[in-house]
Design a protein around this motif. Structure first.
Motif, PDB file in Angstrom:
ATOM      1  N   PRO A  27      30.329 -17.158 -23.079  1.00  0.00           N
ATOM      2  CA  PRO A  27      29.937 -17.431 -21.713  1.00  0.00           C
ATOM      3  C   PRO A  27      28.851 -16.503 -21.183  1.00  0.00           C
ATOM      4  N   TYR A  28      28.488 -15.461 -21.919  1.00  0.00           N
ATOM      5  CA  TYR A  28      27.515 -14.502 -21.403  1.00  0.00           C
ATOM      6  C   TYR A  28      26.167 -14.717 -22.064  1.00  0.00           C
ATOM      7  N   GLU A  29      25.121 -14.442 -21.296  1.00  0.00           N
ATOM      8  CA  GLU A  29      23.761 -14.455 -21.808  1.00  0.00           C
ATOM      9  C   GLU A  29      23.388 -13.035 -22.211  1.00  0.00           C
ATOM     10  N   ALA A  30      22.421 -12.905 -23.085  1.00  0.00           N
ATOM     11  CA  ALA A  30      21.999 -11.580 -23.556  1.00  0.00           C
ATOM     12  C   ALA A  30      21.540 -10.696 -22.399  1.00  0.00           C
ATOM     13  N   TRP A  31      20.847 -11.267 -21.423  1.00  0.00           N
ATOM     14  CA  TRP A  31      20.336 -10.464 -20.317  1.00  0.00           C
ATOM     15  C   TRP A  31      21.466  -9.858 -19.492  1.00  0.00           C
ATOM     16  N   GLN A  32      22.629 -10.525 -19.446  1.00  0.00           N
ATOM     17  CA  GLN A  32      23.757  -9.977 -18.702  1.00  0.00           C
ATOM     18  C   GLN A  32      24.323  -8.745 -19.402  1.00  0.00           C
ATOM     19  N   VAL A  33      24.454  -8.821 -20.715  1.00  0.00           N
ATOM     20  CA  VAL A  33      24.991  -7.692 -21.483  1.00  0.00           C
ATOM     21  C   VAL A  33      24.003  -6.525 -21.450  1.00  0.00           C
ATOM     22  N   ILE A  34      22.712  -6.819 -21.570  1.00  0.00           N
ATOM     23  CA  ILE A  34      21.695  -5.773 -21.489  1.00  0.00           C
ATOM     24  C   ILE A  34      21.735  -5.114 -20.111  1.00  0.00           C
ATOM     25  N   GLY A  35      21.886  -5.909 -19.068  1.00  0.00           N
ATOM     26  CA  GLY A  35      22.001  -5.360 -17.716  1.00  0.00           C
ATOM     27  C   GLY A  35      23.205  -4.449 -17.572  1.00  0.00           C
ATOM     28  N   LEU A  36      24.330  -4.854 -18.160  1.00  0.00           N
ATOM     29  CA  LEU A  36      25.538  -4.025 -18.119  1.00  0.00           C
ATOM     30  C   LEU A  36      25.291  -2.688 -18.812  1.00  0.00           C
ATOM     31  N   VAL A  37      24.707  -2.729 -19.995  1.00  0.00           N
ATOM     32  CA  VAL A  37      24.450  -1.503 -20.756  1.00  0.00           C
ATOM     33  C   VAL A  37      23.503  -0.579 -19.985  1.00  0.00           C
ATOM     34  N   LEU A  38      22.428  -1.133 -19.444  1.00  0.00           N
ATOM     35  CA  LEU A  38      21.472  -0.306 -18.699  1.00  0.00           C
ATOM     36  C   LEU A  38      22.094   0.265 -17.429  1.00  0.00           C
ATOM     37  N   THR A  39      22.951  -0.503 -16.783  1.00  0.00           N
ATOM     38  CA  THR A  39      23.635  -0.018 -15.583  1.00  0.00           C
ATOM     39  C   THR A  39      24.562   1.143 -15.922  1.00  0.00           C
ATOM     40  N   LEU A  40      25.269   1.035 -17.039  1.00  0.00           N
ATOM     41  CA  LEU A  40      26.203   2.097 -17.433  1.00  0.00           C
ATOM     42  C   LEU A  40      25.496   3.325 -17.975  1.00  0.00           C
ATOM     43  N   LEU A  41      24.256   3.165 -18.379  1.00  0.00           N
ATOM     44  CA  LEU A  41      23.507   4.305 -18.902  1.00  0.00           C
ATOM     45  C   LEU A  41      23.302   5.382 -17.838  1.00  0.00           C
ATOM     46  N   ALA A  42      23.139   4.978 -16.587  1.00  0.00           N
ATOM     47  CA  ALA A  42      22.914   5.956 -15.514  1.00  0.00           C
ATOM     48  C   ALA A  42      24.104   6.902 -15.328  1.00  0.00           C
ATOM     49  N   PRO A  43      25.342   6.403 -15.149  1.00  0.00           N
ATOM     50  CA  PRO A  43      26.449   7.362 -15.001  1.00  0.00           C
ATOM     51  C   PRO A  43      26.759   8.129 -16.289  1.00  0.00           C
ATOM     52  N   VAL A  44      26.539   7.508 -17.432  1.00  0.00           N
ATOM     53  CA  VAL A  44      26.747   8.227 -18.696  1.00  0.00           C
ATOM     54  C   VAL A  44      25.732   9.365 -18.800  1.00  0.00           C
ATOM     55  N   TYR A  45      24.483   9.092 -18.454  1.00  0.00           N
ATOM     56  CA  TYR A  45      23.460  10.142 -18.468  1.00  0.00           C
ATOM     57  C   TYR A  45      23.829  11.267 -17.508  1.00  0.00           C
ATOM     58  N   TRP A  46      24.253  10.899 -16.292  1.00  0.00           N
ATOM     59  CA  TRP A  46      24.612  11.903 -15.306  1.00  0.00           C
ATOM     60  C   TRP A  46      25.711  12.825 -15.833  1.00  0.00           C
ATOM     61  N   ALA A  47      26.770  12.232 -16.356  1.00  0.00           N
ATOM     62  CA  ALA A  47      27.900  13.033 -16.841  1.00  0.00           C
ATOM     63  C   ALA A  47      27.534  13.834 -18.089  1.00  0.00           C
ATOM     64  N   ALA A  48      26.849  13.212 -19.024  1.00  0.00           N
ATOM     65  CA  ALA A  48      26.515  13.891 -20.280  1.00  0.00           C
ATOM     66  C   ALA A  48      25.506  15.010 -20.064  1.00  0.00           C
ATOM     67  N   SER A  49      24.580  14.830 -19.136  1.00  0.00           N
ATOM     68  CA  SER A  49      23.595  15.888 -18.883  1.00  0.00           C
ATOM     69  C   SER A  49      24.242  17.110 -18.235  1.00  0.00           C
TER      70      SER A  49
END
Length: 116
Positions: A27-49
């Motif tokens: 049911p998902y399109e590739a752009w939705q999964v890519i959007g999810l990954v990019l959205t989660l990259l921000a808090p992961v970057y914040w915490a990991a940095s």
């Protein structure tokens, strides 16, 4: 955060698309999964940095696993647990790699030579 991002990007798209030849996608399109990954990259970057690797990895992994379980648990075949397991393992591996890379590339505090 991860569960909310899942709901925003993937939670609303619950139907499969039928192509003219009869095959289904989704049911998902590739752009939705890519959007999810990019959205989660921000808090992961914040915490990991800030060298909060456990929080970055386990928080993201747990949020995605819970969201996948809630989203897919109405599957009568029971195979949704395979998908939840794959999401869990994939997010654990992906966030671990990203967190360790981000943590190793960012510095915290003053430089050893006095900041010059």
């Amino acid at each position: 955060m991860a569960a909310a991002a899942w709901a925003a990007w993937l939670g609303w798209d619950q139907h499969r698309d039928v192509r003219p030849d009869g095959t289904t996608t989704g049911p998902y399109e590739a752009w939705q999964v890519i959007g999810l990954v990019l959205t989660l990259l921000a808090p992961v970057y914040w915490a990991a940095s800030r060298h909060h690797l456990v929080g970055a990895v386990l928080g993201t992994t747990a949020g995605l696993a819970i969201a996948a379980f809630c989203d897919w648990s109405d599957d009568a075949s029971g195979l949704f647990m395979v998908g939840v397991g794959l999401v869990t393992v994939g997010s654990l591996a992906g966030t671990s790699a990203a967190s360790f890379l981000i943590s190793s590339l960012t510095t915290r505090g003053a430089r050893p030579n006095g900041g010059t």
